[in-house]
Design a protein around this motif. Structure first.
Motif, PDB file in Angstrom:
ATOM      1  N   ALA A  98       0.829  -1.203   0.000  1.00 62.66           N
ATOM      2  CA  ALA A  98       0.000   0.000   0.000  1.00 62.66           C
ATOM      3  C   ALA A  98       0.869   1.261   0.000  1.00 62.66           C
ATOM      4  O   ALA A  98       1.824   1.377   0.772  1.00 62.66           O
ATOM      5  CB  ALA A  98      -0.927   0.006   1.210  1.00 62.66           C
ATOM      6  N   GLY A  99       0.537   2.181  -0.889  1.00 60.12           N
ATOM      7  CA  GLY A  99       1.191   3.486  -0.906  1.00 60.12           C
ATOM      8  C   GLY A  99       2.586   3.521  -1.482  1.00 60.12           C
ATOM      9  O   GLY A  99       3.184   4.605  -1.591  1.00 60.12           O
ATOM     10  N   ARG A 100       3.136   2.404  -1.864  1.00 60.41           N
ATOM     11  CA  ARG A 100       4.504   2.382  -2.397  1.00 60.41           C
ATOM     12  C   ARG A 100       4.535   2.862  -3.841  1.00 60.41           C
ATOM     13  O   ARG A 100       3.595   2.665  -4.604  1.00 60.41           O
ATOM     14  CB  ARG A 100       5.097   0.979  -2.289  1.00 60.41           C
ATOM     15  CG  ARG A 100       5.387   0.563  -0.856  1.00 60.41           C
ATOM     16  CD  ARG A 100       5.784  -0.893  -0.763  1.00 60.41           C
ATOM     17  NE  ARG A 100       6.959  -1.235  -1.571  1.00 60.41           N
ATOM     18  CZ  ARG A 100       7.468  -2.455  -1.678  1.00 60.41           C
ATOM     19  NH1 ARG A 100       6.894  -3.463  -1.003  1.00 60.41           N
ATOM     20  NH2 ARG A 100       8.519  -2.690  -2.421  1.00 60.41           N
ATOM     21  N   ALA A 101       5.621   3.488  -4.221  1.00 62.60           N
ATOM     22  CA  ALA A 101       5.765   3.990  -5.584  1.00 62.60           C
ATOM     23  C   ALA A 101       5.806   2.825  -6.570  1.00 62.60           C
ATOM     24  O   ALA A 101       6.305   1.735  -6.263  1.00 62.60           O
ATOM     25  CB  ALA A 101       7.044   4.819  -5.702  1.00 62.60           C
ATOM     26  N   ILE A 102       5.286   3.063  -7.761  1.00 66.32           N
ATOM     27  CA  ILE A 102       5.229   2.019  -8.779  1.00 66.32           C
ATOM     28  C   ILE A 102       6.632   1.540  -9.141  1.00 66.32           C
ATOM     29  O   ILE A 102       6.873   0.337  -9.290  1.00 66.32           O
ATOM     30  CB  ILE A 102       4.473   2.533 -10.024  1.00 66.32           C
ATOM     31  CG1 ILE A 102       2.975   2.582  -9.722  1.00 66.32           C
ATOM     32  CG2 ILE A 102       4.746   1.664 -11.236  1.00 66.32           C
ATOM     33  CD1 ILE A 102       2.139   3.133 -10.852  1.00 66.32           C
ATOM     34  N   SER A 103       7.571   2.473  -9.279  1.00 65.97           N
ATOM     35  CA  SER A 103       8.937   2.067  -9.632  1.00 65.97           C
ATOM     36  C   SER A 103       9.562   1.234  -8.524  1.00 65.97           C
ATOM     37  O   SER A 103      10.352   0.326  -8.788  1.00 65.97           O
ATOM     38  CB  SER A 103       9.789   3.306  -9.910  1.00 65.97           C
ATOM     39  OG  SER A 103       9.804   4.164  -8.775  1.00 65.97           O
ATOM     40  N   ASP A 104       9.210   1.532  -7.280  1.00 60.64           N
ATOM     41  CA  ASP A 104       9.701   0.747  -6.149  1.00 60.64           C
ATOM     42  C   ASP A 104       9.113  -0.662  -6.193  1.00 60.64           C
ATOM     43  O   ASP A 104       9.823  -1.659  -6.019  1.00 60.64           O
ATOM     44  CB  ASP A 104       9.334   1.450  -4.847  1.00 60.64           C
ATOM     45  CG  ASP A 104       9.782   0.655  -3.620  1.00 60.64           C
ATOM     46  OD1 ASP A 104      10.830  -0.010  -3.693  1.00 60.64           O
ATOM     47  OD2 ASP A 104       9.084   0.701  -2.593  1.00 60.64           O
ATOM     48  N   LEU A 105       7.818  -0.748  -6.432  1.00 60.63           N
ATOM     49  CA  LEU A 105       7.159  -2.059  -6.523  1.00 60.63           C
ATOM     50  C   LEU A 105       7.697  -2.867  -7.690  1.00 60.63           C
ATOM     51  O   LEU A 105       7.770  -4.097  -7.626  1.00 60.63           O
ATOM     52  CB  LEU A 105       5.645  -1.870  -6.685  1.00 60.63           C
ATOM     53  CG  LEU A 105       4.894  -1.321  -5.460  1.00 60.63           C
ATOM     54  CD1 LEU A 105       3.453  -1.004  -5.836  1.00 60.63           C
ATOM     55  CD2 LEU A 105       4.927  -2.324  -4.316  1.00 60.63           C
ATOM     56  N   ALA A 106       8.070  -2.175  -8.773  1.00 57.85           N
ATOM     57  CA  ALA A 106       8.585  -2.876  -9.956  1.00 57.85           C
ATOM     58  C   ALA A 106       9.888  -3.615  -9.652  1.00 57.85           C
ATOM     59  O   ALA A 106      10.258  -4.550 -10.374  1.00 57.85           O
ATOM     60  CB  ALA A 106       8.796  -1.895 -11.103  1.00 57.85           C
ATOM     61  N   GLY A 107      10.567  -3.212  -8.587  1.00 56.68           N
ATOM     62  CA  GLY A 107      11.780  -3.912  -8.186  1.00 56.68           C
ATOM     63  C   GLY A 107      11.534  -5.033  -7.202  1.00 56.68           C
ATOM     64  O   GLY A 107      12.474  -5.713  -6.791  1.00 56.68           O
ATOM     65  N   GLY A 133       0.180  -1.434 -12.064  1.00 51.92           N
ATOM     66  CA  GLY A 133       1.091  -0.431 -12.613  1.00 51.92           C
ATOM     67  C   GLY A 133       2.538  -0.859 -12.526  1.00 51.92           C
ATOM     68  O   GLY A 133       3.335  -0.594 -13.437  1.00 51.92           O
ATOM     69  N   SER A 134       2.907  -1.542 -11.444  1.00 54.02           N
ATOM     70  CA  SER A 134       4.290  -2.000 -11.310  1.00 54.02           C
ATOM     71  C   SER A 134       4.633  -3.035 -12.372  1.00 54.02           C
ATOM     72  O   SER A 134       5.752  -3.047 -12.903  1.00 54.02           O
ATOM     73  CB  SER A 134       4.512  -2.583  -9.908  1.00 54.02           C
ATOM     74  OG  SER A 134       3.895  -3.854  -9.755  1.00 54.02           O
ATOM     75  N   TYR A 135       3.647  -3.903 -12.671  1.00 56.65           N
ATOM     76  CA  TYR A 135       3.893  -4.898 -13.724  1.00 56.65           C
ATOM     77  C   TYR A 135       4.045  -4.226 -15.078  1.00 56.65           C
ATOM     78  O   TYR A 135       4.980  -4.526 -15.840  1.00 56.65           O
ATOM     79  CB  TYR A 135       2.746  -5.903 -13.749  1.00 56.65           C
ATOM     80  CG  TYR A 135       2.784  -6.833 -14.930  1.00 56.65           C
ATOM     81  CD1 TYR A 135       3.834  -7.716 -15.117  1.00 56.65           C
ATOM     82  CD2 TYR A 135       1.762  -6.813 -15.888  1.00 56.65           C
ATOM     83  CE1 TYR A 135       3.885  -8.565 -16.209  1.00 56.65           C
ATOM     84  CE2 TYR A 135       1.801  -7.652 -16.983  1.00 56.65           C
ATOM     85  CZ  TYR A 135       2.858  -8.527 -17.149  1.00 56.65           C
ATOM     86  OH  TYR A 135       2.890  -9.354 -18.242  1.00 56.65           O
ATOM     87  N   VAL A 136       3.142  -3.289 -15.382  1.00 54.96           N
ATOM     88  CA  VAL A 136       3.225  -2.563 -16.661  1.00 54.96           C
ATOM     89  C   VAL A 136       4.522  -1.765 -16.733  1.00 54.96           C
ATOM     90  O   VAL A 136       5.202  -1.739 -17.768  1.00 54.96           O
ATOM     91  CB  VAL A 136       1.998  -1.647 -16.818  1.00 54.96           C
ATOM     92  CG1 VAL A 136       2.153  -0.758 -18.045  1.00 54.96           C
ATOM     93  CG2 VAL A 136       0.722  -2.474 -16.928  1.00 54.96           C
ATOM     94  N   TRP A 137       4.875  -1.125 -15.629  1.00 54.48           N
ATOM     95  CA  TRP A 137       6.126  -0.350 -15.580  1.00 54.48           C
ATOM     96  C   TRP A 137       7.318  -1.255 -15.845  1.00 54.48           C
ATOM     97  O   TRP A 137       8.260  -0.878 -16.559  1.00 54.48           O
ATOM     98  CB  TRP A 137       6.240   0.323 -14.216  1.00 54.48           C
ATOM     99  CG  TRP A 137       7.523   1.053 -13.964  1.00 54.48           C
ATOM    100  CD1 TRP A 137       8.678   0.533 -13.440  1.00 54.48           C
ATOM    101  CD2 TRP A 137       7.786   2.427 -14.228  1.00 54.48           C
ATOM    102  NE1 TRP A 137       9.642   1.497 -13.346  1.00 54.48           N
ATOM    103  CE2 TRP A 137       9.131   2.681 -13.825  1.00 54.48           C
ATOM    104  CE3 TRP A 137       7.039   3.472 -14.749  1.00 54.48           C
ATOM    105  CZ2 TRP A 137       9.715   3.934 -13.935  1.00 54.48           C
ATOM    106  CZ3 TRP A 137       7.622   4.726 -14.856  1.00 54.48           C
ATOM    107  CH2 TRP A 137       8.937   4.949 -14.461  1.00 54.48           C
ATOM    108  N   SER A 138       7.292  -2.456 -15.278  1.00 57.38           N
ATOM    109  CA  SER A 138       8.425  -3.369 -15.464  1.00 57.38           C
ATOM    110  C   SER A 138       8.560  -3.814 -16.916  1.00 57.38           C
ATOM    111  O   SER A 138       9.664  -4.154 -17.357  1.00 57.38           O
ATOM    112  CB  SER A 138       8.254  -4.596 -14.557  1.00 57.38           C
ATOM    113  OG  SER A 138       7.233  -5.463 -15.038  1.00 57.38           O
TER     114      SER A 138
END
Length: 311
Positions: free
Chosen positions: A114-123, A291-296
């Protein structure tokens, strides 16, 4: 259900129950002139006889108990019109309880993200895996299982973003949706430049993407028409406007196809692309995971990029 229909249902249910009771009571009685239980006129195979014996008492009692149980069931679970039942049970209530239980499980599962940045989640490998699962269940219908899109649906694996590819814009697209509207310009352009106006503008658009020479006759004719009509959204240089969702016409990518015929169809008839809002369906945390998956996909780790280039 209206009061009239409720009364009708109650009367119908009670009439059926009373009818069952009356039928059972009527058929179990012996009447004058009925054959005795030992009498029979039907004999088969010499020793198989059909007697006129009544049903066993336990069987009859079982039927009555069934009717009594039915009344109790309908009173407890609400089978009489709009009467809610003494137990206050409803299928909607049971569904809500099941949903609340599963929502609690989901909330516990997604709480760490929750609340984590998408780029952070992508890692985060686990976060991306969850995002991939949500994508497959929710987004793959339009964007495809590989997220490479189709005609009218954008490819999410490249670096071309009509509405912007930053973390905030990706999240906004998922949460609140997008509506991309390309007006019908065929009649307007034909009124300005004659019957070849749309062909000329389409050719100029292809020239912006390097598909045809800039000095092509129709491209040269279309340049002036483009600058009179299309620059409001796509800009004088054709780079587009991400605030409007107006695509960059110089990158060679066209969501509806970059053939001359397809571009002319877009200019003549316009387009109306809709990305549905998923805020209510997914909520913010799951939207961030998608969003993290799409960003990745469009921002692979540097190591993964070098590995792909070496292959």
């Amino acid at each position: 259900m209206s009061t009239g229909w409720s009364i009708y249902v109650i009367v119908l249910v009670l009439a059926n129950l009373a009818g069952c009771w009356a039928l059972l009571s009527w058929t179990k009685r012996r009447r004058p002139g009925d054959p005795k239980p030992e009498d029979t006129t039907h004999v088969w195979d010499g020793d198989i006889r059909e007697y006129n014996k009544p049903l066993p008492r336990w069987w009859i009692i079982g039927f009555y108990l069934t009717i009594v149980f039915s009344v109790g069931y309908l009173v407890w679970y609400g089978g009489f019109g709009t009467f809610p039942g003494l137990g206050k049970w409803s299928s909607a209530g049971e569904h809500a309880a099941d949903k609340a239980r599963h929502d609690a499980i989901l909330a516990e599962t997604f709480a760490p993200y929750a609340g984590r940045a998408i780029s952070d989640l992508a890692g985060d490998e686990r976060a991306v895996e969850l995002g991939r699962a949500i994508f497959a269940n929710t987004c793959a219908t339009c964007h495809g299982s590989s997220a490479q899109g189709a005609i009218g649906y954008p490819n999410l694996t490249d670096d071309i973003w009509h509405w912007g590819g930053s973390e905030d814009r990706i999240l906004a697209s998922i949460l609140d949706g997008r509506q991309g509207v390309m007006p019908e310009w065929g009649t307007v352009l034909n009124g300005m430049g004659g019957e070849n106006a749309v062909l000329s503008v389409a050719t100029y658009v292809r020239a912006l993407a390097g598909e045809v020479p800039a000095n092509d006759y129709f491209a040269a004719q279309g340049k002036g028409l483009y600058e009179g009509v299309c620059v409001a959204c796509h800009g004088i240089d054709g780079k587009g406007n991400q605030d409007l969702g107006a695509p960059d016409l110089t990158d060679g990518y066209a969501m509806y196809g970059n053939s001359l015929e397809s571009i002319m169809e877009t200019i003549n008839r316009g387009r109306h692309g809709v990305m549905p809002a998923h805020r209510e369906l997914l909520g913010e945390t799951r939207s961030r995971l998608v969003g993290s998956y799409v960003w990745s996909l469009s921002n692979p780790p540097a190591g993964a990029t070098r590995q792909a280039e070496n292959q």
